[in-house]
Design an enzyme around this catalytic site. Structure first.
Site, short mmCIF file in Angstrom:
data_model
loop_
_atom_site.label_atom_id
_atom_site.label_comp_id
_atom_site.label_asym_id
_atom_site.label_seq_id
_atom_site.Cartn_x
_atom_site.Cartn_y
_atom_site.Cartn_z
N ARG A 115 133.13 -0.50 50.95
CA ARG A 115 132.90 -1.86 50.46
C ARG A 115 133.45 -1.97 49.05
NH1 ARG A 115 126.96 -3.96 50.95
NH2 ARG A 115 126.63 -2.41 49.33
N THR B 15 133.60 -7.47 45.50
CA THR B 15 133.56 -8.53 46.52
C THR B 15 132.62 -8.20 47.68
OG1 THR B 15 135.32 -7.54 47.83
CG2 THR B 15 136.00 -9.03 46.05
N ASP C 138 121.96 4.51 48.53
CA ASP C 138 123.33 4.65 49.06
C ASP C 138 123.36 5.79 50.09
OD1 ASP C 138 126.08 5.63 49.34
OD2 ASP C 138 126.53 4.11 47.82
N ASP D 125 126.10 8.59 49.63
CA ASP D 125 125.80 9.49 48.52
C ASP D 125 124.65 10.43 48.86
OD1 ASP D 125 127.80 8.60 46.87
OD2 ASP D 125 126.53 7.15 45.81
C1 PRP Z 1 127.94 1.70 53.21
C2 PRP Z 1 127.35 1.91 54.59
C3 PRP Z 1 128.09 0.91 55.40
C4 PRP Z 1 128.27 -0.22 54.45
C5 PRP Z 1 127.26 -1.28 54.78
O1 PRP Z 1 129.16 2.31 53.08
O2 PRP Z 1 127.49 3.22 55.06
O3 PRP Z 1 129.34 1.36 55.89
O4 PRP Z 1 128.03 0.29 53.14
O5 PRP Z 1 127.45 -2.37 53.99
P1 PRP Z 1 127.94 -3.77 54.57
O6 PRP Z 1 127.09 -4.04 55.78
O7 PRP Z 1 127.65 -4.71 53.43
O8 PRP Z 1 129.39 -3.68 54.88
P2 PRP Z 1 129.94 2.38 51.68
O9 PRP Z 1 130.88 1.24 51.52
O10 PRP Z 1 128.94 2.59 50.58
O11 PRP Z 1 130.86 3.66 51.88
P3 PRP Z 1 130.43 5.18 52.07
O12 PRP Z 1 129.81 5.30 53.44
O13 PRP Z 1 131.74 5.89 51.98
O14 PRP Z 1 129.48 5.56 50.98
N1 URA Z 2 125.23 0.70 51.83
C1 URA Z 2 124.29 1.64 51.56
O1 URA Z 2 124.57 2.84 51.62
N2 URA Z 2 123.07 1.23 51.23
C2 URA Z 2 122.73 -0.07 51.19
O2 URA Z 2 121.56 -0.37 50.89
C3 URA Z 2 123.72 -1.03 51.46
C4 URA Z 2 124.96 -0.61 51.79
#
Ligand code: PRP
Ligand code: URA
Length: 210
Positions: free
Chosen positions: A104, A108, A201, A204
């Protein structure tokens, strides 16, 4: 309109409580994500087709059932979706795994694609998209767009551990054919697009990157 199933099984809910706890360390967090995915997978695959067969036991011939119908592909959204794959494969070892990398944009909140590798026969498979967090729904929705438009996938389910109402609504609007399975529907999103109360997160916490 798609269905939304919230798994209220005591084992799932107990594990989810530990998962949410900020004191839970990386190792336990990772194990719990995998275990919850496995428990959710058990019920989310209740509608798999079976066929009747005959098996010779040491005592007699038994009428039995085995899986029939379309094969399954599991598609984790990177990174956090990776944490759910092992648990899913424990129950469906013959499933193939496709990967889709989305992050994400922090400003945005729009999903940005950076990687994609699918099994060669993905079009013929039923797909379960896995991602622990369904926040705005942007990532899950983009993954489904991709699977449908680029690969011609016909049948998709989405499995997330925690969902925000906003994400469920967005997914149902964009993909009314995709049934959604979650362990919890939380209160709302905060200004940074995080699920409240959520678990922070997920990526993480699985990979120890913070
Ligand atoms: C997180 C999560 C989803 C997304 C959800 O990923 O694992 O993929 O956010 O958010 P959304 O419904 O608003 O799209 P992130 O972008 O943090 O990436 P990561 O898994 O690499 O940490
Ligand atoms: N992605 C995450 O990992 N946690 C949240 O709460 C939202 C998006």
């Amino acid at each position: 309109m798609s269905t939304v199933q919230v798994f209220d099984h005591p084992l799932i809910q107990h594990k989810l409580s530990i998962l949410r706890d900020e004191q839970t360390d990386v190792m336990e967090f990772r194990e719990l994500i995998s275990e919850i995915a496995m428990l959710m997978c058990y019920d989310a695959t209740r509608d798999l087709q079976t066929e009747e067969i005959e098996i010779k036991t040491p005592v007699a011939v038994a009428k039995a059932k085995r899986l029939a119908g379309k094969k399954i592909a599991i598609v984790p959204i990177l990174r956090a979706g990776l944490g759910m794959v092992h648990g899913m494969l424990t129950l469906i070892p013959s499933a193939k795994v496709g990967h889709i990398g989305l992050y994400r944009d922090p400003d945005t909140l729009e999903p940005v694609e950076y990687y994609c590798k699918m099994p060669a026969d993905i079009t013929e498979r039923d797909v379960i998209v896995v991602d622990p967090m369904l926040a705005t729904g942007g990532s899950a929705s983009a993954a489904c767009d991709f699977l449908k438009n680029k690969y011609g996938v016909k049948h998709i389910k989405l499995m997330s551990i925690i969902a925000a109402p906003e994400g469920i609504e967005a997914m149902q609007k964009a993909h009314p054919d995709v049934d959604i399975y979650v362990a919890a529907k939380d209160s709302h999103l905060n200004d940074h697009g995080y699920i409240v109360p959520g678990l922070g997160d997920a990526g993480d916490r699985i990979f120890g990157t913070k």
